[in-house]
Write a protein that holds these residues in place. Structure first.
Motif, PDB file in Angstrom:
ATOM      1  N   LEU A 268       0.373  -1.486  -0.042  1.00 13.20           N
ATOM      2  CA  LEU A 268       0.534  -0.289  -0.041  1.00 13.20           C
ATOM      3  C   LEU A 268       0.888   0.924  -0.098  1.00 13.20           C
ATOM      4  N   GLY A 269       2.346   1.093  -0.624  1.00 12.51           N
ATOM      5  CA  GLY A 269       2.511   2.505  -0.993  1.00 12.51           C
ATOM      6  C   GLY A 269       3.922   2.062  -1.362  1.00 12.51           C
ATOM      7  N   ASN A 270       5.163   2.973  -0.900  1.00  8.63           N
ATOM      8  CA  ASN A 270       5.933   3.120  -1.489  1.00  8.63           C
ATOM      9  C   ASN A 270       6.910   3.528  -0.608  1.00  8.63           C
ATOM     10  N   ALA A 271       8.504   2.808  -0.880  1.00  8.07           N
ATOM     11  CA  ALA A 271       9.881   3.489  -0.103  1.00  8.07           C
ATOM     12  C   ALA A 271      10.743   3.765  -0.873  1.00  8.07           C
ATOM     13  N   SER A 272      11.199   5.313   0.272  1.00  4.33           N
ATOM     14  CA  SER A 272      11.739   6.344  -0.711  1.00  4.33           C
ATOM     15  C   SER A 272      13.004   6.412  -0.420  1.00  4.33           C
ATOM     16  N   GLU A 273      13.755   6.937  -1.751  1.00  2.29           N
ATOM     17  CA  GLU A 273      15.383   6.744  -1.546  1.00  2.29           C
ATOM     18  C   GLU A 273      16.137   7.735  -0.846  1.00  2.29           C
ATOM     19  N   ARG A 274      17.115   7.106  -0.589  1.00  2.00           N
ATOM     20  CA  ARG A 274      17.741   7.375   0.470  1.00  2.00           C
ATOM     21  C   ARG A 274      18.163   9.156   0.292  1.00  2.00           C
ATOM     22  N   PRO A 275      17.780  10.180   0.764  1.00  2.00           N
ATOM     23  CA  PRO A 275      18.860  11.233   0.324  1.00  2.00           C
ATOM     24  C   PRO A 275      20.342  11.619   0.340  1.00  2.00           C
ATOM     25  N   GLY A 276      20.665  12.097  -0.225  1.00  2.92           N
ATOM     26  CA  GLY A 276      22.246  11.958  -0.079  1.00  2.92           C
ATOM     27  C   GLY A 276      23.008  10.847  -0.877  1.00  2.92           C
ATOM     28  N   LEU A 277      21.869  10.502  -1.324  1.00  2.00           N
ATOM     29  CA  LEU A 277      23.364   9.270  -2.074  1.00  2.00           C
ATOM     30  C   LEU A 277      24.233   9.736  -3.032  1.00  2.00           C
ATOM     31  N   THR A 278      25.241   8.729  -3.326  1.00  2.00           N
ATOM     32  CA  THR A 278      26.365   9.629  -4.583  1.00  2.00           C
ATOM     33  C   THR A 278      26.030   9.083  -5.774  1.00  2.00           C
ATOM     34  N   ASP A 279      26.581   9.552  -6.745  1.00  2.93           N
ATOM     35  CA  ASP A 279      26.148   8.569  -8.439  1.00  2.93           C
ATOM     36  C   ASP A 279      26.942   7.331  -7.849  1.00  2.93           C
ATOM     37  N   ASP A 280      28.303   7.157  -7.436  1.00  3.45           N
ATOM     38  CA  ASP A 280      29.063   6.115  -6.522  1.00  3.45           C
ATOM     39  C   ASP A 280      27.967   4.902  -6.308  1.00  3.45           C
ATOM     40  N   GLU A 281      27.110   5.025  -5.943  1.00  3.81           N
ATOM     41  CA  GLU A 281      25.939   3.847  -4.607  1.00  3.81           C
ATOM     42  C   GLU A 281      24.659   3.510  -5.589  1.00  3.81           C
ATOM     43  N   PRO A 282      23.916   2.517  -5.177  1.00  4.78           N
ATOM     44  CA  PRO A 282      23.406   2.010  -5.857  1.00  4.78           C
ATOM     45  C   PRO A 282      22.333   2.489  -4.932  1.00  4.78           C
ATOM     46  N   CYS A 283      20.943   2.984  -5.288  1.00  2.47           N
ATOM     47  CA  CYS A 283      19.688   3.681  -4.705  1.00  2.47           C
ATOM     48  C   CYS A 283      19.184   2.249  -3.371  1.00  2.47           C
ATOM     49  N   VAL A 284      19.111   3.325  -2.432  1.00  2.00           N
ATOM     50  CA  VAL A 284      19.200   2.588  -1.336  1.00  2.00           C
ATOM     51  C   VAL A 284      17.454   2.594  -1.143  1.00  2.00           C
ATOM     52  N   TYR A 285      17.305   1.851  -1.331  1.00  2.00           N
ATOM     53  CA  TYR A 285      15.380   2.471  -0.805  1.00  2.00           C
ATOM     54  C   TYR A 285      14.594   2.630   1.441  1.00  2.00           C
TER      55      TYR A 285
END
Length: 367
Positions: A268-285
């Motif tokens: 019933l919704g979504n997880a948010s991308e963790r703010p402040g990630l660099t381009d070298d890091e994978p998208c963390v939710y």
């Protein structure tokens, strides 16, 4: 008349309940005859344990069988807790993608939508997404949930929604049948509709899937329109590799904020991308804990994989409006430690689809 719920079930989005106190209150609500959910009351006797006494922690939720497939045929009315009374405030009945078998259905209650939108809006603020701007949303609408939720989200943040309906079922049916040309033509049809809105309206946020964004970027005139008008791009779906993210951020759309979310109808919704990630890091939710919680497991053993390793995503949704534990999703992910010690369960990164799910081949199509 609705029944009184334990106050811990009705806390504001930014007040984090004690997880075990919250879980026990939710189980009492869903499994008590006066307030319970008919779907769960009917199944309680066959569980082999008593949810009210034997389930004490979130780890115990894996004792439940995965009942998600039964949502394909369950009566929608049976998914509404009796505690809401004879006139429950239902926003809508929504379906999962339905691309690996018949769709599953859930019921979205008004109180959960309010909490979800407040939390999601705070996540948008954390990323710097502007308020008081219009959104162009390229996403499935009914019977899917995402389009309707984003319309409410945009209104809450002071903008208008311009919708371009995306039909992932049709695209995946075309691809499964070997008609790639028709699937490509459909995608171009979507892009043409997006182009018309971009040319004629003030759009501050663009929401679309990576394949649609790629097609928009390939049209020089549309890429310029986005660069001139759009201040934030919200990509949704499952996959965008780090190199592509870096390219969009630095060369294709350097003046737009690029961020993502990982959603599922079954939570019933979504997880948010963790703010402040660099381009070298994978998208963390990071999920909206403790209402939505993730584990990353080895599907053969059902045990958590080590942090940093890939497994299949196991989701739980626990709220006043819905109880759906132990739901094995069709996605794999890297298991990541929570950024906040108060979070229940794992965070996830580098989402990718499994090859097969429920004995059906998974086709991403326009996602």
């Amino acid at each position: 008349m609705s029944a009184a719920a334990d106050p811990v079930l009705d806390l504001p989005f930014d007040v984090r309940p004690d997880p075990e106190e919250f879980l026990r209150a939710a189980l009492r609500w869903h499994f008590s005859p006066e307030t319970g959910t008919p779907f769960w009351l009917e199944r309680a006797g066959s569980l082999g344990f008593d949810p009210l006494t034997d389930i004490r922690t979130f780890d115990d939720l894996t004792r439940f069988p995965n009942f998600a497939s039964e949502l394909r045929d369950a009566r929608a009315e049976d998914l509404i807790p009796r505690g809401y009374g004879p006139r429950p405030d239902v926003v809508g009945v929504y379906e999962s993608g339905g691309t690996t078998g018949a769709p599953k259905r859930i019921v979205l209650m008004r109180d959960w939508l309010t909490k979800l939108l407040d939390w999601s809006s705070a996540q948008l603020d954390a990323h710097g997404v502007p308020k008081d701007v219009n959104w162009l949303v390229v996403a499935p609408t009914g019977p899917h949930m995402v389009g309707d939720v984003i319309k409410h989200q945009t209104a809450l943040r002071g903008g208008l929604s311009f919708m371009v309906d995306l039909d992932p079922r049709w695209v995946k049916k075309l691809i499964a049948g070997g008609d790639g040309a028709a699937a490509g033509a459909y995608a171009e049809h979507i892009v043409d509709q997006v182009a018309y809105v971009l040319r004629t309206q003030d759009i501050g946020v663009l929401m679309c899937t990576p394949p649609v964004l790629e097609r928009l970027a390939q049209r020089e005139d549309l890429a310029k329109l986005i660069e001139d008008k759009v201040r934030a791009i919200n990509w949704v779906g499952t996959q965008m590799d780090a190199d592509t993210r870096h390219l969009y951020r630095t060369e294709v759309f350097p003046d737009a904020l690029l961020y993502s979310g990982y959603g599922s109808t079954m939570i019933l919704g979504n997880a948010s991308e963790r703010p402040g990630l660099t381009d070298d890091e994978p998208c963390v939710y990071d999920p909206f804990s403790p209402y939505m919680t993730f584990s990353v497991i080895d599907p053969e053993t059902a045990e958590p994989v080590p942090y940093g390793e890939r497994g299949q995503v196991l989701m739980h949704h626990v709220s006043k409006s819905l109880f759906l534990p132990d739901n094995l999703e069709r996605d794999t992910a890297l298991r990541v430690r929570a950024a906040d010690a108060r979070q229940t369960g794992d965070s996830v990164a580098d989402i990718a689809p499994v090859q097969e799910f429920d004995n059906e081949t998974v086709i991403e199509g326009v996602y």
